[in-house]
Design a protein around this motif. Structure first.
Motif, short mmCIF file in Angstrom:
data_model
loop_
_atom_site.label_atom_id
_atom_site.label_comp_id
_atom_site.label_asym_id
_atom_site.label_seq_id
_atom_site.Cartn_x
_atom_site.Cartn_y
_atom_site.Cartn_z
N UNK A 178 -22.89 32.45 20.33
CA UNK A 178 -22.37 31.43 21.24
C UNK A 178 -22.05 30.16 20.47
N UNK A 179 -22.90 29.85 19.50
CA UNK A 179 -22.66 28.67 18.67
C UNK A 179 -23.33 28.87 17.32
N UNK A 180 -22.73 28.27 16.31
CA UNK A 180 -23.33 28.19 14.98
C UNK A 180 -23.46 26.73 14.61
N UNK A 181 -24.66 26.32 14.25
CA UNK A 181 -24.91 24.93 13.86
C UNK A 181 -25.09 24.88 12.35
N UNK B 156 -12.96 35.29 24.46
CA UNK B 156 -14.00 35.00 23.48
C UNK B 156 -13.91 33.54 23.10
N UNK B 157 -15.03 32.86 23.17
CA UNK B 157 -15.09 31.47 22.74
C UNK B 157 -16.44 31.23 22.08
N UNK B 158 -16.38 30.66 20.87
CA UNK B 158 -17.64 30.27 20.24
C UNK B 158 -17.40 28.99 19.46
N UNK B 159 -18.49 28.31 19.14
CA UNK B 159 -18.41 26.98 18.58
C UNK B 159 -19.07 26.95 17.20
N UNK C 219 -34.89 12.74 15.99
CA UNK C 219 -33.93 11.92 16.74
C UNK C 219 -32.53 12.53 16.77
N UNK C 220 -32.36 13.74 16.25
CA UNK C 220 -31.06 14.41 16.27
C UNK C 220 -31.00 15.29 17.52
N UNK C 221 -30.07 15.02 18.41
CA UNK C 221 -29.99 15.75 19.68
C UNK C 221 -28.88 16.80 19.68
N UNK C 222 -28.33 17.11 18.52
CA UNK C 222 -27.22 18.07 18.48
C UNK C 222 -27.62 19.42 19.05
N UNK C 223 -28.81 19.91 18.73
CA UNK C 223 -29.26 21.20 19.26
C UNK C 223 -29.48 21.14 20.77
N UNK C 224 -29.75 19.95 21.30
CA UNK C 224 -30.04 19.81 22.73
C UNK C 224 -28.76 19.75 23.55
N UNK C 225 -27.80 18.95 23.11
CA UNK C 225 -26.60 18.78 23.93
C UNK C 225 -25.33 18.70 23.11
N UNK C 226 -25.38 19.13 21.85
CA UNK C 226 -24.20 19.05 21.01
C UNK C 226 -23.18 20.13 21.28
N UNK C 227 -23.55 21.14 22.05
CA UNK C 227 -22.63 22.22 22.41
C UNK C 227 -22.79 22.50 23.90
N UNK C 228 -21.75 22.27 24.70
CA UNK C 228 -21.89 22.38 26.16
C UNK C 228 -22.23 23.77 26.65
N UNK C 229 -21.92 24.81 25.89
CA UNK C 229 -22.18 26.17 26.35
C UNK C 229 -23.64 26.59 26.17
N UNK D 27 -27.79 32.21 18.92
CA UNK D 27 -27.33 31.02 18.21
C UNK D 27 -27.69 31.19 16.74
N UNK D 28 -26.78 30.81 15.86
CA UNK D 28 -27.05 30.90 14.43
C UNK D 28 -27.23 29.51 13.83
N UNK D 29 -28.26 29.39 13.00
CA UNK D 29 -28.44 28.19 12.18
C UNK D 29 -28.61 28.68 10.75
N UNK D 30 -27.50 28.82 10.02
CA UNK D 30 -27.60 29.34 8.65
C UNK D 30 -28.22 28.31 7.71
#
Length: 415
Positions: A187-190, A29-32, A43-53, A151-154
């Motif tokens: 898979x990821x939470x931002x 199990x791996x999540x970020x 101009x924020x690209x975190x959702x695009x490439x901020x998490x490699x998975x 993906x969660x964005x709380x």
């Protein structure tokens, strides 16, 4: 091969009574958990490439389930962000509060996934909203085709520090809090603290309850920070409008998340039922469901914490001075000490009995020891519960603290 030989011998030993196979497997199990303010700034690209998975590229499709209150405030911004970056996003607004956290909400998400024709390998569902919304979407995703990534964005404080960083999903069933659920890590939470600026202060307090929980059982330093700066950070909605408030807000959030993940990581599937993060969650599930819609989740948790602080005081685990400090911080964070449902006959005893069934026949009740430490007990009696409830009622005669900066705004549940 040694393992093959052992398997054959085991099979021969069982042949008289029929073959027996035993299968053992381990799934990694791996999540970020990724923090970035202003996630939907163009101009924020975190959702695009901020998490490699979970890369997001032009031409990709995404199903985005958006809390309907969040949609009213940020829906245009969310849609513009995906369009700007060439992502074909289908946005589905959903009402998500405790009163509708039921199976019907899950089926609405499943219907949306089915209509979208989601690719369960390459198209994670994106959930944007409070802890109720992310619970519903996570549960639906865990069921759809036996597991679809999400993906969660709380967008609430309780989502940032609690609901958004663990692996559990769930919805209520009858009077059972999260009675239906799964272990299904996103898979990821931002995490984007800027969402908190639109919350009314009641929902800021709601999240602070879960932060206070971690302080009381794990960190005297975090408690001291809440004691000195919690009310001001709350009034500022964690936006950091001064250097001092920014430092305090950053530390409170990051430390509470760190402590939470530190406790969760070695016991994600709850193989050990002695979990200090269950503090505040022994009586609160019953209290919350009986008090709906009067109490939010964090408010029910802090009522539980007030009660268990009183239990610790009765046993001498917490001094009278420490208990007064705890109750003072609860007031300062705009949280309730009690609720009228505590006066219902046998409610607390029934709540404890239900928790015992959930914890394999034992109370495994975490109680604070001083401030920042804890111990587990199995021998709380109905008489102790009644006496602890009386102590909480006595403390609760004081009105909740209200910051002079606070103005009343009706709670937008789920935002």
């Amino acid at each position: 091969m040694r393992s093959g030989t052992a398997f054959t011998q085991g099979l021969r030993q069982a042949v008289d009574k029929g073959p027996v196979w035993t299968v053992e497997a381990v799934r990694q199990v791996r999540y970020h958990v990724v923090s970035s303010d202003g996630l939907f700034a163009l101009d924020n690209t975190t959702l695009l490439n901020g998490c490699p998975d979970v890369p997001l590229r032009p031409g990709d499709r995404r199903l985005v389930v958006l809390d309907e209150n969040v949609d009213a405030l940020y829906g245009a911004t969310v849609r513009e962000y995906f369009a700007c970056h060439g992502v074909d996003a289908q946005v589905v607004p959903l009402r998500a509060d405790e009163a509708v956290k039921q199976w019907d909400a899950v089926t609405r998400v499943v219907d949306a996934m089915n209509d979208f024709g989601i690719d369960r390998r390459r198209e994670p569902v994106i959930a944007v909203g409070g802890g109720v919304l992310t619970d519903i979407v996570g549960f639906a995703a865990s069921l759809y085709r036996r597991g679809t990534p999400y993906i969660r964005i709380p967008t609430t404080l309780i989502g940032l520090v609690d609901a958004g960083v663990g692996v559990k999903t769930g919805v209520n069933y009858e009077l059972g809090k999260n009675r239906l659920g799964t272990y299904a890590p996103a898979t990821a939470t931002f995490l984007d603290r800027l969402f908190l600026r639109s919350l009314d202060l009641r929902h800021i307090s709601n999240g602070l309850a879960e932060i206070l929980k971690m302080a009381l059982i794990r960190s005297e330093d975090l408690f001291a920070l809440l004691e000195s700066s919690g009310a001001a950070v709350r009034a500022d909605r964690f936006q950091g409008t001064t250097d001092a408030l920014a430092t305090a807000a950053d530390t409170i959030i990051s430390e509470s998340i760190h402590l939470m993940l530190e406790e969760l990581q070695p016991n994600l599937w709850e193989s050990s039922l002695e979990r200090c993060v269950d503090y505040g969650h022994t009586f609160s599930p019953t209290i919350e469901m009986h008090a709906l819609p009067a109490l939010l989740h964090g408010e029910a948790v802090v009522v539980d914490m007030a009660l268990t602080t009183a239990l610790s005081a009765l046993r001498g685990y917490v001094s009278a001075a420490q208990a007064d400090r705890i109750y003072s911080v609860i007031h300062a964070l705009g949280l309730p000490l009690g609720n009228e449902v505590l006066d219902e006959p046998d409610l607390l005893e029934n709540a404890l009995e239900d928790t015992v069934r959930h914890r394999d026949g034992r109370q495994r009740l975490p109680l604070p020891v001083g401030i920042g430490h804890h111990r587990f007990v199995d021998d709380v009696t109905p008489k102790e519960l009644r006496e602890a409830a009386r102590l909480v009622r006595d403390h609760g005669q004081q009105p909740p603290f209200r910051s002079p900066l606070e103005t009343f705004v009706p709670a937008r549940v789920g935002v």
